[in-house]
Structure formats: C-alpha cells, structure tokens
Scaffold this motif. Structure first.
Motif, mmCIF file in Angstrom:
data_model
loop_
_atom_site.group_PDB
_atom_site.id
_atom_site.type_symbol
_atom_site.label_atom_id
_atom_site.label_comp_id
_atom_site.label_asym_id
_atom_site.label_seq_id
_atom_site.Cartn_x
_atom_site.Cartn_y
_atom_site.Cartn_z
ATOM 1 N N PRO A 109 0.836 -1.117 0.036
ATOM 2 C CA PRO A 109 0.108 0.014 0.048
ATOM 3 C C PRO A 109 0.879 1.363 0.027
ATOM 4 C CG PRO A 109 0.218 -0.859 2.205
ATOM 5 C CD PRO A 109 0.873 -1.741 1.274
ATOM 6 N N ALA A 110 0.295 2.338 -0.088
ATOM 7 C CA ALA A 110 0.817 3.664 -0.225
ATOM 8 C C ALA A 110 1.118 4.262 1.439
ATOM 9 C CB ALA A 110 0.189 4.703 -1.045
ATOM 10 N N ALA A 111 0.053 3.851 2.002
ATOM 11 C CA ALA A 111 0.193 4.169 3.589
ATOM 12 C C ALA A 111 -0.954 3.292 4.408
ATOM 13 C CB ALA A 111 0.168 5.707 3.912
ATOM 14 N N VAL A 112 -0.945 3.302 5.650
ATOM 15 C CA VAL A 112 -1.844 2.481 6.353
ATOM 16 C C VAL A 112 -2.326 3.553 7.464
ATOM 17 C CG1 VAL A 112 -2.224 0.617 8.117
ATOM 18 C CG2 VAL A 112 -0.575 0.235 6.172
ATOM 19 N N VAL A 113 -3.700 3.519 7.727
ATOM 20 C CA VAL A 113 -4.446 4.593 8.388
ATOM 21 C C VAL A 113 -5.105 3.744 9.451
ATOM 22 C CG1 VAL A 113 -6.184 6.389 8.709
ATOM 23 C CG2 VAL A 113 -4.440 6.433 6.891
ATOM 24 N N PHE A 114 -4.894 4.001 10.819
ATOM 25 C CA PHE A 114 -5.661 3.390 11.730
ATOM 26 C C PHE A 114 -6.739 4.479 12.560
ATOM 27 C CE2 PHE A 114 -1.304 1.828 11.541
ATOM 28 C CZ PHE A 114 -1.479 0.289 11.504
ATOM 29 N N PRO A 115 -7.830 4.422 11.756
ATOM 30 C CA PRO A 115 -8.855 5.711 12.292
ATOM 31 C C PRO A 115 -9.285 5.279 13.816
ATOM 32 C CG PRO A 115 -9.824 3.844 10.890
ATOM 33 C CD PRO A 115 -8.296 3.616 10.783
ATOM 34 N N ILE B 191 -5.820 -5.922 0.622
ATOM 35 C CA ILE B 191 -4.452 -5.205 0.231
ATOM 36 C C ILE B 191 -4.779 -4.464 -1.103
ATOM 37 C CG2 ILE B 191 -3.015 -7.180 1.030
ATOM 38 C CD1 ILE B 191 -2.991 -8.300 -1.740
ATOM 39 N N GLY B 192 -3.940 -3.640 -1.337
ATOM 40 C CA GLY B 192 -4.111 -2.567 -2.756
ATOM 41 C C GLY B 192 -3.157 -1.699 -2.631
#
Length: 190
Positions: free
Chosen positions: A45-51, A85-86
C-alpha cells in the motif's frame, strides 16, 4: 490482480492526514506488513491509516476521493482473495475501532465497531448476557477475522444453515460512501 499505480498526490495526502492527528504509518516496515493478507497476492500500500472513529474514516476517505487515491478497508487480513490489500491507503480498523459499545438484551442487538475480532465479540456477548446471546456467524478464521470483514464478505461458517450469515444478523450500519459521506443504513422497517 492489477492495481492502479500509486499517485504522486499520496505523500502530500499522508502528510495532511498526519497533520489532522489521525494515526497514519508509511514506514517501509508497515508497508511490507500490509502488502499481503491470507491470499497469495503481494501488493504494497501507499500508507496505512488506523482510524479512531467513523468521523476519521469519513475524513480520510474524503481526502482520498479528492486526490483520486484508492481506499482499502482491512480488519484481520484473513481474506483469501486479496480483498484486504491494494496500492492505495489501507484503513485498518483493528487497532482502535475494536470494541463492543453496547448490548441491548431486550432488542437482542449489540453496537460494535468494525475492528472487533469475531471470537472476541462472541465471548463478550456470552459474558454480558450470561450465555443468552452470541453472534452466530462463525467462519473458520473467527479468531482473527473482524466483524467489518465479515460484513464485507457476508461471512457464515459451519452453523450458517441453521443460524444464518452475517447479513442475517445485521440490523444497521454506519457506512462511509466513496466520497466520504457518513450515513446510517438500516434494514427495511427498522
């Protein structure tokens, strides 16, 4: 499996998310960890965000929509089809959005966040209701799979013939549209 190339807007998008105080990680280690799920595919991925909330999810999705960046929802990463994934921004709900918020024994409902692991939800429901209620869908990956993933795949399991699939046990959901609008959807008549 083909994926859109990572757009040049992503680094600026990641910085904007970070400035908003939303938990985001674009380190090489994190990208490697999130480049696979239970499938055979490998797509970093480009980044992982944990909302931490639905509002943060809506904000990130809105920013991604404006930058034409793909968003991938992820919980336990148990998909065997590459669903988690992506090449875009992965939203991992399992870190912060993983709680049972309330249980109403009278209406036989519970309000839960998408990142709660199914077996943990089942355990908490049994504990809070003295064994009277549980969440029936029980896929083989229930000790790792999350409710959000179960909703996305309409998970079932060994007992689905008798007790039904995830859709049969879902009354309402807060959803975020592709443009970043937060909506509540319900079953007809609820």
């Amino acid at each position: 499996m083909t994926a859109a190339p990572v757009r040049s807007e992503v680094p600026a998008l990641v910085q904007r998310v970070r400035r908003l105080g939303i938990d985001v990680d674009d380190s090489s280690r994190r990208l490697a960890e999130y480049s696979y799920d239970a499938s055979n595919y490998r797509v970093p991925p480009a980044a992982v965000v944990f909302p931490r909330s639905a509002d943060e999810v809506a904000t990130v999705v809105s920013l991604c929509a404006a930058a034409d960046v793909v968003v991938i929802g992820r919980g336990g990463g148990t998909s065997m089809a590459g669903n988690a994934i992506g090449r875009g921004i992965v939203l991992d709900f399992s870190r912060h959005m993983n709680r049972v918020l309330s249980v109403d024994t009278e209406s036989r409902t519970a309000v839960v966040e998408p990142g709660i692991v199914i077996s943990e939800l089942q355990r908490q429901l049994v504990t809070r209701t003295d064994g009277a209620f549980t969440f029936a869908p029980d896929p083989s990956s229930k000790t790792r799979a999350t409710v959000g993933g179960a909703v996305g795949n309409d998970a079932c399991g060994n007992h689905s013939v008798r007790y039904g699939r995830t859709a049969d046990h879902t009354v309402a959901m807060d959803v975020v549209t592709a443009e970043g609008h937060l909506l509540r959807v319900t079953r007809s008549g609820v």
